[in-house]
Write an enzyme that holds these catalytic residues in place. Structure first.
Site, mmCIF file in Angstrom:
data_model
loop_
_atom_site.group_PDB
_atom_site.id
_atom_site.type_symbol
_atom_site.label_atom_id
_atom_site.label_comp_id
_atom_site.label_asym_id
_atom_site.label_seq_id
_atom_site.Cartn_x
_atom_site.Cartn_y
_atom_site.Cartn_z
ATOM 1 N N LYS A 29 68.937 37.091 52.849
ATOM 2 C CA LYS A 29 69.706 36.472 54.044
ATOM 3 C C LYS A 29 71.218 36.943 54.394
ATOM 4 O O LYS A 29 71.460 37.370 55.562
ATOM 5 C CB LYS A 29 69.612 34.654 53.748
ATOM 6 C CG LYS A 29 68.581 34.245 53.804
ATOM 7 C CD LYS A 29 68.511 32.785 53.082
ATOM 8 C CE LYS A 29 67.067 32.128 53.162
ATOM 9 N NZ LYS A 29 67.165 30.932 52.368
ATOM 10 N N GLN A 41 70.913 26.606 49.707
ATOM 11 C CA GLN A 41 69.582 27.199 48.976
ATOM 12 C C GLN A 41 69.070 26.212 48.256
ATOM 13 O O GLN A 41 69.623 25.695 47.174
ATOM 14 C CB GLN A 41 69.946 28.524 48.122
ATOM 15 C CG GLN A 41 68.662 29.199 47.844
ATOM 16 C CD GLN A 41 67.775 29.651 49.093
ATOM 17 O OE1 GLN A 41 68.110 30.139 49.845
ATOM 18 N NE2 GLN A 41 66.442 29.243 48.701
ATOM 19 N N ASP A 80 69.019 25.519 58.880
ATOM 20 C CA ASP A 80 67.725 25.576 58.235
ATOM 21 C C ASP A 80 66.792 24.673 59.011
ATOM 22 O O ASP A 80 65.667 24.427 58.481
ATOM 23 C CB ASP A 80 67.946 25.216 56.645
ATOM 24 C CG ASP A 80 67.707 26.368 55.614
ATOM 25 O OD1 ASP A 80 67.006 27.470 56.341
ATOM 26 O OD2 ASP A 80 68.186 26.411 54.904
#
Ligand code: NAD
Length: 296
Positions: A52, A96, A119
Site C-alpha cells: 500500500k 491494518q 478502507d
C-alpha cells in the site's frame, strides 16, 4: 478459459489514478495523503502495508506509516487514530487488520473519522453502502467490482454464490453484487461455515466468490462448467521446491478448477492488486471531498 489478470487491470487503473492526481494537483489540489497504522510485525500484514505504501509513492500520493508494538493498549491506539482524524494533512486512514487479541478491531475502526475511512470498514460507510448511498466501499469487494467492470463480465441476473460472510469481504460483496448498478443486479447466495450442502449450492453458481481463508477449499466438483471464479483467499502453504520453503495459494484449487471455468482469478496476481486499486481510489476521493468541504 480466461485469466482475470488483476496485475494487468490494476496497472491500468493505477495509471488513470496517477493521471487524476496530476490533474488534481495542476488544479490546485494537494497530494492525497494516506496514513496507515500497523501494530506488531505479522509478516503478512507487513507485506500488505508495504504494497500500500509503495503504491502511494507510485501514484503520487503521500503516505505515513505508523508502527506500534503489540503492547499498545486499545485506548492508546484509539488516541493515535484520533490524532490522525484531527491532522488536517491526512486524507485517509487505514488500520491494518488483524489487531492483537487485546484490542477490539471494531472499537478502533469506530474511532476513525468516517470522512477518512478509506478502507470502508466504519459502520457509517457500511450502512451507506447498504442503502446504496455514495460512500467509501470496502477495498476488496470494490476492487472485485472494478475487475468485473473492466472485463465487461455479465453479472445482471446471474446467480452469484459468495463463500464467507466476513464484514470486510463476503458480506459487502453480496451487497455490491445485488445492487441495482452495473456491474450488479445479480441474484446472490451468501454461504458460510454453517451452510449445509455447500457443493450443491456452488454447483448452481454462474459466479463464485471464495473468501474463506482455507487453502484450495473450492475444488473442481464444486464448480459448474463455464463458471466465473473469483478467488479472494491468500494462504501461505509449505512448498519445499521454493527457496523460501512456502508459497501463496488461494481458497480455490486453481489447477483443478481453472479448466472448468470461463474466467478465473489467479493467486497471487488476481484480487490482491485490485484491493489496492480500491483503496487508492477511495483515498483520492477522500482528498477531493475534504477539499470541497473546506471550500464551502
Ligand atoms: P474471515 O476469516 O473473516 O472469514 C472467513 C469466512 O469463511 C467466515 O465467514 C466463515 O463463515 C467462512 N467459512 C469458514 N469455513 C467455511 C466452510 N467450511 N464453508 C463455508 N464457509 C466457511 O476471512 P476474510 O477476512 O473474509 O478473508 C478470507 C480470505 O481472503 C483470507 O484468506 C484472507 O487472507 C483473504 N483476503 C484477501 C484479500 C485480498 O486483497 N486478496 C483481502 C482480504 C482478505
Amino acid at each position: 478459459m480466461q485469466i482475470l489478470d488483476g496485475s494487468f487491470v490494476s496497472a491500468h487503473i493505477k495509471e488513470q489514478i496517477k493521471q487524476d492526481v496530476i490533474n488534481w494537483q495542476a488544479a490546485g489540489g494537494k497530494k492525497p495523503h494516506l496514513a496507515a497504522i500497523l501494530v506488531g510485525n505479522n509478516p503478512a500484514s507487513e507485506a500488505y502495508v508495504g504494497h500500500k505504501v509503495k503504491s502511494c509513492a507510485e501514484l503520487g500520493f503521500e503516505s505515513t506509516l505508523l508502527r506500534f508494538n503489540t503492547d499498545i493498549t486499545e485506548a492508546q491506539l484509539i488516541d493515535e487514530v484520533k490524532k490522525l482524524n484531527e491532522n488536517d494533512d491526512v486524507d485517509g486512514i487505514l488500520v491494518q487488520l488483524p489487531l492483537p487479541e487485546h484490542i477490539s478491531g471494531d472499537a478502533v475502526i469506530l474511532a476513525i473519522d468516517p470522512a477518512k475511512d478509506v478502507d470502508g470498514f466504519h459502520p457509517i460507510s457500511q450502512g451507506k453502502m447498504m442503502l446504496g448511498q455514495p460512500t467509501f466501499l470496502p477495498a476488496t469487494p470494490y476492487g472485485i467490482m472494478l475487475m468485473l467492470e473492466h472485463y465487461g463480465l455479465d453479472v445482471a441476473g446471474k446467480h452469484c454464490v459468495v463463500i464467507g460472510r466476513s464484514n470486510i469481504v463476503g458480506t459487502p460483496m453480496t451487497i455490491l453484487l445485488s445492487r441495482n448498478t452495473n456491474p450488479g443486479n445479480a441474484t446472490v447466495t451468501l454461504t458460510h461455515s454453517r451452510t449445509k450442502n455447500l457443493a450443491e449450492i456452488t454447483r448452481q453458481a454462474d459466479i463464485i466468490v471464495a473468501a474463506i481463508g482455507k487453502p484450495k477449499f473450492v475444488t473442481a466438483d464444486m464448480v459448474k462448467d463455464g463458471a466465473v471464479v473469483i478467488d479472494v483467499g491468500i494462504n501461505r502453504i509449505a512448498d519445499a521446491t521454493k527457496k523460501s520453503g512456502s508459497r501463496l495459494v488461494g481458497d480455490v484449487d486453481y489447477e483443478g478448477v481453472a479448466p472448468k471455468c470461463s474466467h478465473i482469478t489467479p493467486v497471487p496476481g488476481g484480487v490482491g492488486p485490485m484491493t489496492i486499486c480500491g483503496l487508492m481510489k477511495n483515498t483520492l476521493l477522500a482528498a477531493r471531498q475534504k477539499a470541497s468541504v473546506a471550500a464551502e
